[in-house]
Motif scaffolding. Structure first.
Motif, PDB file in Angstrom:
ATOM      1  N   VAL A   1      22.789  75.167  75.133  1.00 62.04           N
ATOM      2  CA  VAL A   1      21.835  75.651  76.048  1.00 62.04           C
ATOM      3  C   VAL A   1      20.906  74.737  75.632  1.00 62.04           C
ATOM      4  O   VAL A   1      19.726  73.597  76.488  1.00 62.04           O
ATOM      5  CB  VAL A   1      21.336  76.767  75.910  1.00 62.04           C
ATOM      6  CG1 VAL A   1      20.039  76.693  76.344  1.00 62.04           C
ATOM      7  CG2 VAL A   1      22.323  77.803  76.366  1.00 62.04           C
ATOM      8  N   LYS A   2      20.958  73.746  73.956  1.00 60.15           N
ATOM      9  CA  LYS A   2      19.952  72.992  73.900  1.00 60.15           C
ATOM     10  C   LYS A   2      19.927  71.814  74.667  1.00 60.15           C
ATOM     11  O   LYS A   2      18.848  71.045  74.640  1.00 60.15           O
ATOM     12  CB  LYS A   2      19.486  73.294  72.141  1.00 60.15           C
ATOM     13  CG  LYS A   2      18.574  74.320  71.335  1.00 60.15           C
ATOM     14  CD  LYS A   2      18.934  74.390  70.298  1.00 60.15           C
ATOM     15  CE  LYS A   2      18.353  75.587  69.747  1.00 60.15           C
ATOM     16  NZ  LYS A   2      19.147  75.877  68.188  1.00 60.15           N
TER      17      LYS A   2
ATOM     18  N   ILE B   1      20.954  66.483  77.742  1.00 59.03           N
ATOM     19  CA  ILE B   1      21.767  65.786  77.258  1.00 59.03           C
ATOM     20  C   ILE B   1      23.445  65.827  78.222  1.00 59.03           C
ATOM     21  O   ILE B   1      23.954  65.049  78.511  1.00 59.03           O
ATOM     22  CB  ILE B   1      22.201  66.087  75.341  1.00 59.03           C
ATOM     23  CG1 ILE B   1      21.014  65.309  74.835  1.00 59.03           C
ATOM     24  CG2 ILE B   1      23.889  65.904  75.799  1.00 59.03           C
ATOM     25  CD1 ILE B   1      20.963  66.017  73.591  1.00 59.03           C
ATOM     26  N   VAL B   2      22.668  67.133  78.627  1.00 61.02           N
ATOM     27  CA  VAL B   2      24.013  67.506  79.610  1.00 61.02           C
ATOM     28  C   VAL B   2      24.403  66.683  80.806  1.00 61.02           C
ATOM     29  O   VAL B   2      25.568  66.036  81.504  1.00 61.02           O
ATOM     30  CB  VAL B   2      24.718  68.984  79.810  1.00 61.02           C
ATOM     31  CG1 VAL B   2      25.371  69.471  80.751  1.00 61.02           C
ATOM     32  CG2 VAL B   2      24.687  69.720  78.494  1.00 61.02           C
TER      33      VAL B   2
ATOM     34  N   THR C   1      29.573  70.982  70.440  1.00 56.17           N
ATOM     35  CA  THR C   1      30.181  72.246  71.548  1.00 56.17           C
ATOM     36  C   THR C   1      31.194  72.795  71.608  1.00 56.17           C
ATOM     37  O   THR C   1      31.857  73.085  72.508  1.00 56.17           O
ATOM     38  CB  THR C   1      30.176  70.991  73.261  1.00 56.17           C
ATOM     39  OG1 THR C   1      31.130  69.945  73.340  1.00 56.17           O
ATOM     40  CG2 THR C   1      28.728  70.966  72.733  1.00 56.17           C
ATOM     41  N   ILE C   2      32.308  72.281  70.732  1.00 57.56           N
ATOM     42  CA  ILE C   2      33.642  73.527  70.479  1.00 57.56           C
ATOM     43  C   ILE C   2      33.167  74.690  71.216  1.00 57.56           C
ATOM     44  O   ILE C   2      32.446  75.363  70.069  1.00 57.56           O
ATOM     45  CB  ILE C   2      33.778  72.836  68.951  1.00 57.56           C
ATOM     46  CG1 ILE C   2      34.466  71.474  68.566  1.00 57.56           C
ATOM     47  CG2 ILE C   2      35.285  74.155  69.068  1.00 57.56           C
ATOM     48  CD1 ILE C   2      34.634  71.180  67.443  1.00 57.56           C
TER      49      ILE C   2
ATOM     50  N   GLN D   1      34.130  71.066  77.661  1.00 61.32           N
ATOM     51  CA  GLN D   1      33.231  72.232  76.222  1.00 61.32           C
ATOM     52  C   GLN D   1      32.506  73.160  77.647  1.00 61.32           C
ATOM     53  O   GLN D   1      32.355  74.152  77.352  1.00 61.32           O
ATOM     54  CB  GLN D   1      33.238  71.786  75.838  1.00 61.32           C
ATOM     55  CG  GLN D   1      34.575  70.874  74.619  1.00 61.32           C
ATOM     56  CD  GLN D   1      34.702  70.341  73.441  1.00 61.32           C
ATOM     57  OE1 GLN D   1      35.711  70.297  72.436  1.00 61.32           O
ATOM     58  NE2 GLN D   1      33.639  70.672  73.114  1.00 61.32           N
ATOM     59  N   SER D   2      31.270  72.475  77.561  1.00 63.57           N
ATOM     60  CA  SER D   2      29.862  72.786  78.234  1.00 63.57           C
ATOM     61  C   SER D   2      30.031  73.410  78.915  1.00 63.57           C
ATOM     62  O   SER D   2      29.590  74.501  78.827  1.00 63.57           O
ATOM     63  CB  SER D   2      28.985  71.755  77.759  1.00 63.57           C
ATOM     64  OG  SER D   2      29.567  70.707  78.712  1.00 63.57           O
TER      65      SER D   2
END
Lengths: 664, 242
Positions: free
Chosen positions: A623-624, A630-631, A611-612, A655-656
């Motif tokens: 998004v995936k 996971i998020v 996710t850098i 980061q996300s």
């Protein structure tokens, strides 16, 4: 002089007279037996010769008829027993011949004779038999046999008690046998017997040791710290005038300590034992050899004891010994094993050895690698392995010399598997070398051999070969890396990953992890042959249960995900559930939810790399990841109990979130 | 007062004295000696121990009757042991071997070096009696196998066998093997082995005491001048040199 001069020239003559005496009886029996006995005592050559001429059946026949006849003289029985005993003394084929001739039951009968001289003679003969490994196995589980044994130990006759002890030493092998002997109170009897002045003390201690060896339960049950007499007797015997007695006493104490460490805590006693053993090493015979192994087993698993031994200058003493000429293999092996154990944990010990003038100690150990005896080669490898645990000297490149490397690589071709394994372990350490000297290994054809060994049917060989390759791959320069991969091939790596043994799988994944570590170009290796290596790793991760495998596998992905866009996408493809099984949760979620912090850490690091924010595909990946749950899983971990995990989670979340808040 | 008594007292006194260097007159010394207490029973035990270990059976028996001191081993076994020792000392080695085997068959079976020395002595006796042919045969049949069984005997074996090579054996380089001292050496070895097998110490205590005395005196010499015992056989105190 009696007519022995003629017998020297004519053993056949004596045999003839023996045969005739056995058949016809009469006065001649005693005379010919005595002659035979006097010829064979001390004379191994004659014993073998008379055995071959078939003397034993005649002797046993005389014994048999004398035992059953009430009128036969006592001295005849004594001579029979003495002759048989001498045939059995120190000669395995003699023992076998004695047993084959059926002497055993007759000898046992003599033990209950009224004449003590006959009892003694019978007991002596039986003891000789029981000192050989071909003696009959005594059945301690039979009540009758046990009763006989106990009655032997209870007698007031040294030969009988000594016989009882010999029987135990010979036949007690399994834990069950140790238990039944312990339960019958045998240990206590032996301790009592040790108190008297007797020539059988060594025999008592040997049988004591046999019963307690490696069996904590027996010790806990029958022998306690409150058993002052036992400790007193044994400690007293460590100061005996005979070296073998001192050694046996030390051995018994050490066996107790190895089984129940809490029983021998006193630093004073421990230091004393080490000092006594050090002094016993000076004995040039078997006692000296056995002392080394006893000392080795004493310090083996306890750093505290290694420290004590170090403080009383054990290393100096052993180095002195090593420099003597013509050391017997057993002694050399013993010295190496003690040094190996000393260096297993303590840097101070390793330093002393590595600093010895002109590297004498290391040279002798390295010479040991090419010794003709297998056990010496193994011991030398173990010693080098432990010494090379010294990070200081490893990073100074101390070991990457031809003198050490070449013989070690040679051992990879050794005929003995145990030597191969020991060499592999040593090499595994040495190749962690931080200098550029790994090329020495790569150029010498070592890699090819390691790859061969990684396909061995022997698990130990396979495991340690892969381990060595893994360490070799660690931080290696790209040219060497290329050379190694050329030998390895993706195919080998794939099959190693699906090895039947989970330990091998783990090492294989570690190897791959090291492979892709380093410059971005390294990552290309897992994409060789259409990327089936990467897919194989993915499959492995999805099906694995052993944590170590999951960790290594995830770190491979982590390293790959640190590369270019293409690399990151490939990892995404692996970690997200496929279209055919949408209801499966991602391997990432499984690992993030694990109780094992190591798994959580590995997973989060991978997510960080994926996710850098810089890079065109970052948004799509976030998004995936969110869609796969996971998020939100990460959000639950914002206060993870493990600090490492917590900090990484926050980084990943941060980061996300740079792509906007997706609260839904 | 017996010599023995003096020696023991001397030893005890010296051990107490070892602190300062000074001159002690004979008078002072003797006074101190008189204050040292020694038990008569201990002395008797030492004497008995000596007689028994050295094998003086009759003397031991008489001493036991007259002093009431009990020996620590059975006097009967001493007789057997002495018979063996005597046999070796008179050159009847084969007889000695038979007696040892009757006494305890394990001794020679578990003592390869002793057995080798006895066989060696047998060969020496055969040569001494001029029985050259028999000696040759014996060397081949009995001694050579010992060398095969045990490498460490080879050197001594070669030395012994070379006796056969010389015309004038007595004056040859290996002539010492024919000395009576060689017999005594072997006899002593057998004696020690028998004692050990009977769990008895093979050396008497008395020589140890005397050695201790001489050593203690040497130590004290560094610190004091005092009446010494120089001649152990008379155990007389010599005046300190002023």
């Amino acid at each position: 002089m009696p007519g022995s001069a003629s017998s020297i020239h004519c053993p056949e003559g004596l045999i003839e007279r023996l045969r005739s005496a056995a058949e016809n009886g009469g006065e001649a029996k005693l005379k010919v037996l005595r002659e035979l006995k006097n010829q064979i005592i001390g004379n191994r050559t004659k014993k073998l010769s008379y055995i071959n001429l078939g003397a034993l059946p005649f002797v046993v026949s005389i014994l048999s008829s004398a035992s059953s006849s009430s009128s036969s003289s006592d001295s005849l029985l004594v001579q029979c027993a003495a002759t048989i005993g001498s045939f059995a003394c120190g000669v395995d084929s003699g023992v076998k011949a004695v047993l084959d001739a059926g002497a055993f039951p007759h000898l046992m009968n003599l033990l209950s004779h009224s004449n003590e001289k006959i009892v003694d003679a019978g007991a002596r003969a039986l003891k000789m038999i029981y000192q050989s490994k071909v003696a009959p196995k005594y059945d301690f589980f039979q009540e009758k046999e046990m009763d006989i044994l106990i009655s032997l130990l209870d007698k007031n006759n040294e030969y009988l008690t000594g016989l009882g002890a010999s029987i135990i030493t010979h036949s007690c092998e399994t834990k069950d046998e140790q238990k039944i002997l312990g339960d019958a109170g045998i240990l206590k009897k032996l301790v009592d017997l040790l108190e008297g002045t007797t020539s059988q003390r060594d025999a008592y201690m040997e049988s004591f040791a046999t019963i307690i060896k490696g069996n904590p339960q027996v010790i806990l049950k029958s022998v306690g710290p409150e058993n002052g007499r036992m400790w007193g007797n044994l400690l007293e015997l460590t100061k005996d005038r005979y070296s073998r007695t001192r050694l046996l006493a030390c051995m018994c104490l050490i066996l107790i300590k190895n089984a129940v460490p809490s029983y021998l805590q006193s630093v004073g006693v421990r230091t004393k034992l080490i000092s006594i053993l050090l002094e016993l090493i000076d004995d040039s015979g078997q006692v000296g050899d056995e002392t080394l192994f006893t000392l080795s087993s004493f310090i083996e698993n306890e750093e505290g004891l290694q420290k004590l031994a170090f403080e009383v200058n054990t290393i100096e003493k052993l180095c002195d010994h090593m420099q003597k000429e013509l050391l017997q293999p057993k002694r050399l092996e013993g010295i190496f094993m003690v040094l190996a154990n000393l260096c297993s944990n303590l840097e101070s010990c390793r330093s002393v050895l590595l600093q010895s003038p002109k590297l004498q100690a290391i040279n002798i150990i390295t010479d040991g690698l090419s010794h003709t005896t297998v056990d010496v080669r193994v011991a030398a490898c173990i010693c080098l392995k432990n010494i090379s645990r010294s990070v200081k000297y490893l990073s100074a490149g101390q070991f990457m010399t031809e003198a050490v490397i070449i013989p070690l690589i040679q051992l990879l071709y050794d005929s003995s598997t145990s030597v191969q394994v020991a060499a592999l372990c040593a090499i595994s350490n040495l190749v962690v070398d931080f200098t550029m000297h790994k090329s020495l290994f790569v150029q010498s054809g070592c890699v090819k051999r390691l790859v061969e060994l990684s396909k061995s049917t022997d698990l130990s060989v396979r495991l340690n070969a892969v381990w060595a390759l893994r360490n070799l791959m660690f931080l290696v320069d790209s040219r060497c890396k290329e050379g190694i991969f050329l030998e390895l091939r993706a195919l080998t790596l794939t099959s190693l990953m699906s090895d039947p043994s989970a330990c091998v799988q783990e090492q294989a994944l570690g190897l791959i992890c090291n492979l892709v570590n380093g410059s971005v170009d390294s990552i290309e290796y897992v994409f060789a042959e259409n990327g089936f290596l990467l897919s194989a790793i993915g499959r492995q991760l999805w099906s694995a249960s052993k944590p170590e495998i999951l960790i290594q596998g995830m770190y491979v992905f982590c390293n790959v995900a640190s590369g270019k866009e293409f690399h990151k996408e490939a990892v995404m493809h692996q970690i997200l559930p496929g279209s055919s099984n949408d209801d499966n949760q991602s391997i990432m979620v499984t690992m993030l939810q694990s109780n094992d912090a190591r798994l959580r850490t590995a997973a989060v690091w991978t997510i960080i790399n994926l996710t850098i924010p810089t890079g065109p595909g970052a948004l799509a990946r976030v998004v995936k990841l969110k869609n796969a749950g996971i998020v939100s899983q990460l959000r639950n971990m914002a206060n993870d109990s493990c600090l490492d995990v917590k900090l990484r989670v926050r980084t990943a979340l941060g980061q996300s979130l740079t792509f906007g808040n997706f609260s839904t | 007062m017996s010599l023995f008594w003096s020696v023991i007292r001397q030893l005890a006194e010296i051990e107490a004295m070892a602190t300062s260097k000074k001159v002690i007159t004979r008078e002072e010394w003797e006074k101190k000696l008189n204050d040292v207490k020694i038990q008569k029973e201990d002395m008797n035990k030492l004497v008995m121990n000596f007689l028994v270990t050295e094998g003086f059976v009759d003397a031991a028996e008489k001493f036991r009757m007259e002093s009431g001191t009990e020996p620590d081993i059975d006097l009967a076994t001493i007789t057997d042991r002495m018979a063996v020792k005597k046999a070796v000392q008179s050159g009847n080695v084969e007889d000695a071997i038979e007696k040892v085997n009757d006494l305890n068959p394990e001794i020679l079976d578990t003592n390869p070096q002793l057995f080798f020395h006895l066989q060696q002595q047998r060969l020496i006796e055969l040569i001494r009696n001029g029985k050259v042919e028999e000696a040759l045969e014996f060397a081949q049949e009995e001694l050579a196998p010992r060398g095969e069984e045990n490498q460490s005997f080879l050197e001594e074996l070669e030395r012994t066998v070379s006796l056969l090579a010389f015309e004038d054996v007595k004056n040859s380089p290996v002539g010492d093997l024919l000395d009576i001292s060689q017999r005594l050496k072997t006899a002593s070895e057998v004696n020690a082995a028998i004692l050990t097998s009977q769990s008895h110490e093979k050396d008497p205590k008395l020589p140890g005491l005397l050695r201790m005395l001489l050593w203690a005196q040497n130590q004290l010499d560094e610190k004091a001048v005092y009446p010494r015992i120089t001649d152990l056989s008379t155990a007389t105190l010599q005046d300190p040199s002023v």
